[in-house]
Design a protein around this motif. Structure first.
Motif, short mmCIF file in Angstrom:
data_model
loop_
_atom_site.label_atom_id
_atom_site.label_comp_id
_atom_site.label_asym_id
_atom_site.label_seq_id
_atom_site.Cartn_x
_atom_site.Cartn_y
_atom_site.Cartn_z
N GLY A 28 -46.91 -21.15 -21.55
CA GLY A 28 -48.12 -20.77 -20.81
C GLY A 28 -49.04 -21.95 -20.61
O GLY A 28 -48.65 -23.01 -20.12
N THR A 29 -50.29 -21.78 -21.03
CA THR A 29 -51.30 -22.83 -20.87
C THR A 29 -51.63 -23.53 -22.19
O THR A 29 -52.52 -24.36 -22.24
N THR A 30 -50.91 -23.21 -23.25
CA THR A 30 -51.20 -23.77 -24.57
C THR A 30 -50.91 -25.27 -24.60
O THR A 30 -49.86 -25.70 -24.11
N PRO A 31 -51.80 -26.08 -25.16
CA PRO A 31 -51.55 -27.53 -25.24
C PRO A 31 -50.23 -27.82 -25.95
O PRO A 31 -49.87 -27.16 -26.93
N ILE A 32 -49.54 -28.82 -25.49
CA ILE A 32 -48.22 -29.14 -26.02
C ILE A 32 -48.28 -29.49 -27.49
O ILE A 32 -47.35 -29.18 -28.26
N ALA A 33 -49.36 -30.13 -27.94
CA ALA A 33 -49.47 -30.50 -29.35
C ALA A 33 -49.53 -29.28 -30.25
O ALA A 33 -49.12 -29.34 -31.42
N GLU A 34 -50.00 -28.15 -29.73
CA GLU A 34 -50.07 -26.92 -30.52
C GLU A 34 -48.75 -26.15 -30.49
O GLU A 34 -48.61 -25.16 -31.21
N MET A 35 -47.82 -26.59 -29.68
CA MET A 35 -46.54 -25.90 -29.54
C MET A 35 -45.43 -26.54 -30.35
O MET A 35 -44.28 -26.13 -30.26
N ARG A 36 -45.74 -27.55 -31.15
CA ARG A 36 -44.68 -28.32 -31.80
C ARG A 36 -43.84 -27.49 -32.76
O ARG A 36 -42.63 -27.71 -32.87
N SER A 37 -44.46 -26.55 -33.46
CA SER A 37 -43.67 -25.72 -34.37
C SER A 37 -42.70 -24.84 -33.61
O SER A 37 -41.54 -24.68 -34.01
N ASP A 149 -49.06 -32.73 -14.50
CA ASP A 149 -49.28 -31.88 -13.33
C ASP A 149 -49.35 -30.42 -13.72
O ASP A 149 -49.98 -29.62 -13.04
N ILE A 150 -48.69 -30.06 -14.83
CA ILE A 150 -48.68 -28.68 -15.29
C ILE A 150 -49.67 -28.51 -16.43
O ILE A 150 -50.29 -29.46 -16.89
N LYS A 151 -49.82 -27.28 -16.89
CA LYS A 151 -50.74 -26.99 -17.99
C LYS A 151 -50.18 -27.52 -19.31
O LYS A 151 -49.01 -27.83 -19.44
N GLY A 152 -51.08 -27.61 -20.30
CA GLY A 152 -50.65 -27.96 -21.64
C GLY A 152 -50.64 -29.43 -21.96
O GLY A 152 -50.05 -29.84 -22.96
N LEU A 816 -51.35 -10.51 -15.10
CA LEU A 816 -51.62 -11.05 -16.43
C LEU A 816 -51.45 -12.55 -16.47
O LEU A 816 -50.50 -13.07 -15.89
N PRO A 817 -52.34 -13.27 -17.15
CA PRO A 817 -52.16 -14.72 -17.30
C PRO A 817 -51.05 -15.02 -18.28
O PRO A 817 -50.82 -14.26 -19.22
N PRO A 818 -50.35 -16.15 -18.09
CA PRO A 818 -49.30 -16.51 -19.05
C PRO A 818 -49.89 -17.03 -20.35
O PRO A 818 -50.77 -17.87 -20.36
N VAL A 819 -49.43 -16.48 -21.48
CA VAL A 819 -49.85 -16.95 -22.80
C VAL A 819 -48.62 -17.02 -23.69
O VAL A 819 -47.50 -16.84 -23.25
N LEU A 820 -48.86 -17.25 -24.98
CA LEU A 820 -47.74 -17.41 -25.91
C LEU A 820 -46.99 -16.12 -26.14
O LEU A 820 -47.51 -15.03 -25.92
#
Length: 908
Positions: A28-37, A149-152, A816-820
């Motif tokens: 979704g729009t979550t920052p890439i650093a928060e998606m590492r796990s 160019d994309i979110k996150g 609906l917006p894209p989320v985790l």
């Protein structure tokens, strides 16, 4: 006859065609650093490892000559620092060491130490290589955030290699390592699209530093591959203490080299720098058929087939005919640009057509590099790949789908062509021996089978398609590698690709319901191939329609292509809100339904000789049939259930015999029984195959999703989050919603204007369950005629939705917006990155899964307040596909064993 309608007894092999599902989530729009796990969870099982000396010829752009490497090292001996420490020391007999990195002071910070890589790059960039020139430069950037160019975006990387033409656009630093350009200067942004090869380094050489370093690199590559439409693959470099690894990331699999000591043997580092800096764009993983102009603006180049085979796939561009301008104009619609739009300096290329992206239609941010990586664009046709190329006349806009398919898999066009052929076979005049059950559908759709082939309007029109590049082949010798992204590191038993089998090791799979029943299915890293397909229609997904009545009407229409596939002997297998489309040329027109995404369609019933699927398949958990989601039949087929008991009989065959008589017969046989069959062998192999009713059940789930999640009603939204989750196994509330009455729940949570629909939704749920049980009890799952009744029931169901509930037709729907992804209640508790880094290493006495459970975003304890469609703060994620992989193989050893040696098989 389009399909074999003869009675067929269930057979064990016919229950082994599908594969269990494992999660592939949307960031979704979550920052890439928060998606590492989460990225670590989903990427950890995608790696193979090979010795460094075997990795370099397989994956580096080219292998630099040893003499050239020595030349660079000798020049580096002249580079000295303030303490008069040389960058490189010649230790004699052709041996060198990278003295500038040897035993750095404890007070020296990482950026200060690794900025010495700039000196390595400066020396390498000045050497001469016949036939090559330096096209890339090393960029040291530990403090600079990366834009996308994309979110996150917003992550940082320690360094990278960038094209010479891009280096001047990047933020520059002075002698004190302060950036000359202010952070707000967009002209000098550091972007993922400028990163050719990312690098991450750590001064420390402990396990935690290595784990953090690996995760940072892999997450950066995931963002690069999601962001840049040009990328075929990406290479990477990591340095931890004195250890160095090279990395390869592709759509079929990823690879990593064994560790080498780049300080005591700097030839490895220099060789990598030379290969990166003197590589071509193609050698570093850039697609030469795609040009990037600016943010989300690309121009794709697609080859034009010969006029007499227009729209057929051509694999080899060199075989395309040399068409004249006249022939090109006749075979390609709109190739004659008007004088106002065309440029005199842009001659048309008769071998290609060019399509410039206008906007992104689907921008799914995958948390894994491996897979299909679908991109869907709205494009306009232009006369060349120049940034300001003129548009062509005529049909100017199309939908371009860019995807990676299994190399051996049929394309969407090939599947559509096969489906149409079988529909035509069904439509032909039949003999008196034809099955009567088909007559209903032949009569219902008779008007679609005329010469103009009206049935085709319910499918997308393919203008052009093209097969492109393949993923890199796997090396002959390699290991499976797990634990690169988790605390425990494990390497599987060595494999040599002779028989072609490549088994995965155990990586701590989640506790899904279906895992035990499917342990025999193995997954291959199958090669993938680029596939691009151009559609003429620009459609709206059913999930984006604004009125409930519009959704009902489109679903009533989409039953037509689903039924046509049914009578032609095909199941779709991936119906969702994203591939049921609504099309109209203007707002004054009514919607026409179209069924898309045929890549996973298969003929049904399958034949006995079909092998179990071994590589990823996608599905959409929100709408996935319960049997497919759990990999268990609602009612276990009689032959499978009773085959273990001597004297038991198939219910379908014993219909004339009373239960009491059948029981007496079994008692008599049991008394005389002398040999005992092993119990459970075949039972453990039972697996659901996607059938005709599963496609219909998906529509029921889709309607329930729209009623609950898209009607802007907090109670229904809150309850929908318990049912609709992007998880491998269905949550308990979802199972309960299908197996048991849902009417009371609907009456409690649905918006008042939708209350009249509670009865008909519950009625269809009961009918679906009833049909599953009856069909499976009689062992008729593979008999097409057994699905006739449920199809006719669905005709009435969808007709009634459109005609009997006028008060519901104007209910407003919201998107609906894209989320985790949300948590799977059946999985183990989620683990944070911090807990993983501090977790104890596993041992034989205290095993720790090398792939932890999914990390999720916990929903708030109370539902959001009622809000307008524009401001509604919903957390429910959009439907996301999952990828399938087999349960893990247990062949794992607890440490790496390929360091500096060829892979060998290990005994257990």
């Amino acid at each position: 006859m389009a399909q074999n309608s003869s009675a067929t007894k269930p057979h064990v092999s016919q229950h082994l065609q599908e594969t269990p599902k494992t999660i592939r989530s949307n960031a979704g729009t979550t920052p890439i650093a928060e998606m590492r796990s989460i990225i670590a969870d989903q990427m950890d099982g995608e790696f193979i490892i090979s010795n460094f000396d075997e990795f370099t010829p397989a994956y580096l752009p080219f292998e630099p000559d040893d003499d050239l490497v020595v030349e660079c090292l000798r020049k580096m001996t002249k580079v000295r620092y303030e303490q008069r420490v040389p960058l490189v020391t010649d230790t004699g007999q052709g041996q060198f060491q990278l003295t500038g990195f040897l035993n750095p002071p404890a007070t020296m910070k990482e950026p200060e130490l690794f900025k010495r890589l700039r000196d390595v790059a400066q020396v390498v960039g000045k050497v001469s290589i016949e036939g090559r020139s330096p096209r890339y430069m090393f960029y040291d950037c530990p403090h600079r955030r990366v834009a996308s160019d994309i979110k996150g975006d917003g992550n940082k990387i320690d360094g990278c290699f960038v094209a010479n033409k891009d280096f001047g656009t990047l933020p520059q630093y002075d002698d004190d390592d302060e950036y000359i350009d202010p952070e707000t200067n967009s002209k000098h942004e550091h972007r993922t699209t400028t990163i050719a090869v990312p690098g991450e380094w750590k001064k420390g050489n402990d396990a935690t530093s290595e784990l953090q370093n690996n995760r940072q690199l892999v997450s950066a590559v995931v963002q690069i591959m999601n962001d840049d439409a040009r990328r075929l693959f990406t290479l990477g470099l990591t340095l931890v203490g004195e250890d160095m690894r090279l990395w390869y990331f592709g759509r079929s699999y990823s690879a990593v080299s064994s560790k080498v000591n780049f300080v005591k043997e700097p030839k490895y580092l220099v060789k990598a720098f030379i290969a990166f800096m003197f590589a071509t764009e193609t050698e570093l993983g850039y697609d030469p058929t795609v040009i990037r102009h600016s943010k989300n603006t690309y121009t794709y180049r697609l080859p034009v087939p010969e006029p007499d085979t227009y729209n057929l796939v051509t694999d080899d561009m060199s075989e395309l005919s040399e068409l004249t301008d006249t022939e090109y104009s006749e075979s390609v619609p709109g190739s004659e640009a008007s004088s106002a739009d065309s440029s005199q300096d842009e001659p048309r290329n008769p071998k290609f057509r060019f399509f410039r992206t206008v906007e992104i239609v689907s921008d799914y941010r995958s948390n894994s590099v491996t897979g299909r990586m679908s991109r869907v664009w709205l494009v306009e046709e232009v006369v060349s790949q120049k940034e300001n190329a003129a548009r062509t006349k005529g049909k100017e806009r199309y939908i371009l789908k860019d995807v990676w398919l299994e190399a051996a898999a049929p394309t969407e066009k090939e599947i559509q062509k096969a489906i149409f052929k079988d529909i035509e076979a069904f439509a032909k005049p039949k003999s008196e021996k034809d099955d009567e059950w088909m007559q209903h559908f032949r009569t219902r759709h008779e008007s679609l089978f005329k010469e103009d082939k009206q049935y085709e309007k319910y499918f997308l029109t393919i203008e052009l398609d093209y097969k492109g590049e393949h993923t890199k082949p796997m090396p002959t010798t390699f290991h499976r590698h797990h634990g690169l992204l988790h605390k425990k590191q494990s390497v599987s038993r060595g494999a040599t690709l002779i028989s072609g089998t490549r088994e995965r090791p155990n990586h701590g799979s989640h506790k899904d319901l279906q895992s035990k029943a499917l342990e025999m299915i193995k997954r291959d890293f199958k090669p993938r191939q680029q596939y691009r397909v151009l559609f003429r229609e620009n459609c709206t997904t059913v999930g984006d329609l604004k009125k409930l009545g519009e959704v009902f009407e489109v679903l009533r229409q989409v039953l037509i292509p689903i039924q046509l596939m049914f009578v032609a002997g095909w199941v779709h297998r991936d119906i969702s809100a994203g591939n049921i489309l609504a099309y109209r040329q203007s707002e004054a027109d009514t919607w026409t339904a179209k069924l898309s995404d045929l890549e996973y369609a298969k003929q049904f019933p399958p034949t006995d000789d079909v092998e179990a699927a071994k590589d990823p398949k996608t599905g959409t958990p929100y709408f996935m049939p319960i049997e497919v989601h759990t990999s268990r039949c609602i009612f276990l087929p009689a032959e499978m259930k009773n085959s273990q008991l001597q004297g038991s009989q198939d219910t379908a065959q014993a219909g004339s015999e009373s239960d009491e008589a059948a029981e007496k017969k079994q008692l008599a046989l049991y008394k005389s029984q002398k040999e005992w069959q092993p119990a459970g062998d075949e039972y453990g192999k039972v697996h659901v195959i996607h059938n005709f009713q599963h496609d219909l059940e998906t529509l029921w789930w889709l309607i329930l999703y729209v009623l609950m999640a898209l009607t802007n009603h907090p109670p229904s939204i809150a309850y929908s989050e318990k049912i609709f989750q992007n998880t491998t196994s269905p949550p308990p509330h979802r199972i309960d919603a299908f197996y048991h009455s849902i009417r009371k729940t609907l009456e409690e949570v649905l918006i008042e204007s939708a209350q009249p629909l509670t009865g008909i939704m519950e009625d269809m749920r009961m009918r679906l369950v009833d049909q599953y049980v009856k069909r499976e009890r009689k062992g008729r799952t593979n008999q097409p005629q057994s699905y006739d009744f449920i199809h006719q029931l669905f005709e009435i169901f969808l007709d009634k939705l459109c005609t009997d509930f006028p008060s519901c037709m104007d209910i407003d729907l919201v998107n609906l917006p894209p989320v985790l992804i949300q948590e799977n209640p059946l999985a183990e508790p989620s683990a944070t990155e911090e807990s993983l880094l501090s977790a104890p290493a596993s041992s034989a006495e205290n095993p720790v899964p090398s792939t932890p459970p999914r990390t999720t975003v916990s929903p708030p304890s109370t539902p959001p307040p009622r809000a307008s469609p524009e401001s509604r703060p919903s957390r429910l994620p959009p439907p996301a596909r999952v990828k399938a992989k087999r349960p893990a193989s247990p062949n794992v050893v607890g440490q790496e064993r390929v360091e500096g040696t060829r892979s060998k098989k290990h005994k257990h």
